[in-house]
Design an enzyme around this catalytic site. Structure first.
Site, mmCIF file in Angstrom:
data_model
loop_
_atom_site.group_PDB
_atom_site.id
_atom_site.type_symbol
_atom_site.label_atom_id
_atom_site.label_comp_id
_atom_site.label_asym_id
_atom_site.label_seq_id
_atom_site.Cartn_x
_atom_site.Cartn_y
_atom_site.Cartn_z
ATOM 1 C CE LYS A 262 3.291 0.101 -9.855
ATOM 2 N NZ LYS A 262 3.747 -0.340 -8.513
ATOM 3 N NE ARG A 336 -1.610 -7.773 -3.194
ATOM 4 C CZ ARG A 336 -0.830 -7.313 -2.210
ATOM 5 N NH1 ARG A 336 -1.277 -7.305 -0.959
ATOM 6 N NH2 ARG A 336 0.365 -6.848 -2.467
HETATM 7 N N1 BES Z 1 3.619 -4.802 -10.033
HETATM 8 C C1 BES Z 1 3.799 -4.319 -8.718
HETATM 9 C C2 BES Z 1 4.973 -4.968 -7.998
HETATM 10 C C3 BES Z 1 6.316 -4.347 -8.222
HETATM 11 C C4 BES Z 1 6.620 -3.120 -7.652
HETATM 12 C C5 BES Z 1 7.283 -5.009 -8.922
HETATM 13 C C6 BES Z 1 7.872 -2.574 -7.829
HETATM 14 C C7 BES Z 1 8.544 -4.464 -9.101
HETATM 15 C C8 BES Z 1 8.840 -3.250 -8.555
HETATM 16 C C9 BES Z 1 2.559 -4.589 -7.878
HETATM 17 O O1 BES Z 1 1.354 -4.558 -8.560
HETATM 18 C C10 BES Z 1 2.507 -3.539 -6.842
HETATM 19 O O2 BES Z 1 2.405 -2.395 -7.195
HETATM 20 N N2 BES Z 1 2.596 -3.924 -5.570
HETATM 21 C C11 BES Z 1 2.623 -2.999 -4.508
HETATM 22 C C12 BES Z 1 1.756 -3.533 -3.406
HETATM 23 C C13 BES Z 1 1.514 -2.552 -2.293
HETATM 24 C C14 BES Z 1 0.609 -1.456 -2.780
HETATM 25 C C15 BES Z 1 0.887 -3.270 -1.150
HETATM 26 C C16 BES Z 1 4.074 -2.867 -4.042
HETATM 27 O O3 BES Z 1 4.770 -3.875 -3.972
HETATM 28 O O4 BES Z 1 4.503 -1.750 -3.806
HETATM 29 ZN ZN ZN Z 2 0.551 -2.596 -8.702
#
Ligand code: BES
Ligand code: ZN
Ligand code: ZN
Length: 480
Positions: A262, A336
């Protein structure tokens, strides 16, 4: 905060602040001339969450009489009262009130209203400042919250729910260096001991034996070992429920994204990625005390998602506990993966109905913001039950579509399924991924990525973790 219900004339209530409901265009039936003055001067109009304070009210023992704006009478409900009491505690505590009472009567003194008032006060009292060392920070404290004319039963329920929600917020707020997966497991063990629940923790070796390849794939990039935390509540002998509720909570103690890392900006918030797991723990705390007639098991897959040298790579193919193979195209879609194995395991241990809560997608924040949690299901009647429970508990949730067409996005040329479906409908394709691991069980998925954390304080709640889902989970079990 001590909680008490009393009866008797308001004049005799011995507190620092006695709150009475002041509606729009409807003055409270309280004998204090200055209330009329506040209304007629326009200084107080009764708008929701508005406050006016009368010092040394005539004829009252209370040091302050507080008008609490309750809004329009036809819009007032237990949810409004919960917020008003949270706001009252947050407004009066810094003014030095150590004892606060709310006067309830008429339509507003039953179990639900009393419970909500107490929940609100306890929730409003929470501050996420545990790691501040300022010795003065606890000088201003509310020692006692009193409901005048409320229900004893409702107050007890409200105390348990409020404290359990704050328990969840405390766990959710822990920094990720101090709350690793194994520490979270220790917290669950301590909770079980204290509340008379059964606790089992599957360690990495056990998960290898079982074949939880999806969960282990996420865990392998971190030096911190994973844990699958299982808490069990069984009703006392004699209850004959054939159903068995499984509460599954995402427990990523920190989500860097892994190799699909990230951006640095705002990454610190990803300590919140275990809010679903913390909600399952808080609900079990309340369930242990309120004792529903249905067995409930919480399952919390706990991992840290890190880009260590052993981390899984985009392109890795892992085999989940269910036997399905998954191509991991993005290591940041880790929630997931760990939930897939937890959902499969929940079926193996006999759950008949599954509800999961997870800070699963950024996409749900785009769709619903911080207002509603996203709700997804494979079973409409079960979803309706969850939605009506959430509504009654004042936890806003919104049903999202699960058309078959969305599933297409998860097709993969090399494995049974892939872990991302591209940018469109990201929270729905994430839910579809989970659905592939729910077997035939009725299942509801709650995406709480937008609702688990307040970036700014509300009048009734500090910034930080909200403890969302604790009330809905608990009431779902109680109302089964
Ligand atoms: N924990 C995050 C979801 C999240 C992202 C919550 C930003 C709050 C703010 C999750 O594990 C994640 O990173 N999801 C990705 C999925 C994507 C790579 C398909 C997302 O939502 O960006
Ligand atoms: Zn994530
Ligand atoms: Zn995550």
């Amino acid at each position: 905060m001590n909680i008490r219900v009393i009866d008797g004339p308001l004049q005799d209530v011995d507190v620092d602040a006695l709150v009475v409901l002041g509606f729009e265009e409807q003055r409270p039936a309280v004998r204090e001339d200055r209330i009329g003055d506040l209304y007629s001067s326009g200084e107080f109009s009764g708008k929701a969450l508005e406050f006016a304070i009368i010092h040394r009210p005539n004829g009252y023992i209370a040091r302050r009489l507080v008008l609490g704006g309750a809004g329009k009478p036809d819009k007032f409900n237990s949810d409004e009262l919960r917020k008003l009491m949270g706001a009252a505690v947050r407004a009066l505590k810094p003014k030095g009130a150590r004892t606060i009472a709310i006067a309830l009567d008429g339509d507003y003194c039953g179990i639900d209203f009393t419970s909500a008032a107490v929940e609100g006060a306890i929730i409003g009292d929470f501050e996420p400042d545990r790691y501040k060392t300022d010795p003065k920070k606890n000088e201003k404290q509310v020692d006692e919250f009193i409901v005048v004319g409320g229900s004893e039963f409702g107050a007890n329920r409200g105390r348990i729910l409020g404290e359990s929600q704050n328990y969840t917020r405390t766990v959710a707020n822990e920094p990720p260096n101090l709350l690793t997966p194994l520490v979270l497991a220790d917290r669950a063990r301590a909770l079980a001991l204290e509340q008379g629940l059964d606790c089992e923790v599957l360690d990495q070796d056990r998960m290898r034996q079982l074949g939880m390849g999806a969960l282990l794939g996420v865990a392998q990039g971190s030096a911190e070992p994973p844990a699958l935390i299982i808490l069990r509540y069984k009703p006392a002998d004699g209850s004959v429920s054939r159903d068995h509720l499984g509460l599954v909570g995402k427990g990523v103690t920190f989500d860097t994204g892994g190799i699909s890392i990230k951006p640095a900006d705002g990454m610190e918030k990803m300590k919140f990625d275990m809010c679903g797991g913390a909600a399952a723990l808080g609900a079990m705390r309340a369930i242990a005390q309120l004792k529903p007639a249905i067995p409930v098991t919480a399952l919390i897959p706990a991992v840290e998602n890190m880009p260590g040298s052993r981390a899984q790579r985009p392109g890795d193919i892992v085999t989940a506990l269910s036997g399905k193979t998954i191509e991991v195209l993005n290591t940041d879609a880790e929630g997931r993966l760990i939930l897939a194995d937890a959902l499969t395991y929940a079926q193996r241990i006999g759950c008949t109905h599954l509800v999961d809560a997870a800070t699963l997608t950024g996409s749900i924040v785009i769709a619903l913001g911080g207002v509603n949690s996203g709700v997804f299901t494979n079973n409409a009647p079960f979803q309706d039950k969850v939605l009506s429970t959430a509504k009654a508990e004042g936890e806003k949730m919104w049903a999202m579509p699960m058309d078959e067409e969305y599933k297409e996005a998860l097709k993969n040329p090399y494995a049974d399924i892939q872990n991302i479906g591209g940018r469109p409908a990201g929270s729905i394709t994430a839910a579809w991924f989970l659905k592939e691991f729910t077997g035939d069980l009725p299942w509801v998925h709650l995406d709480i990525a937008g609702t688990a954390w307040l970036d700014d304080a509300k009048p009734w709640m500090a910034k930080g973790p909200t403890g969302v889902c604790v009330r809905t989970f608990t009431q779902l079990a109680l109302g089964w």
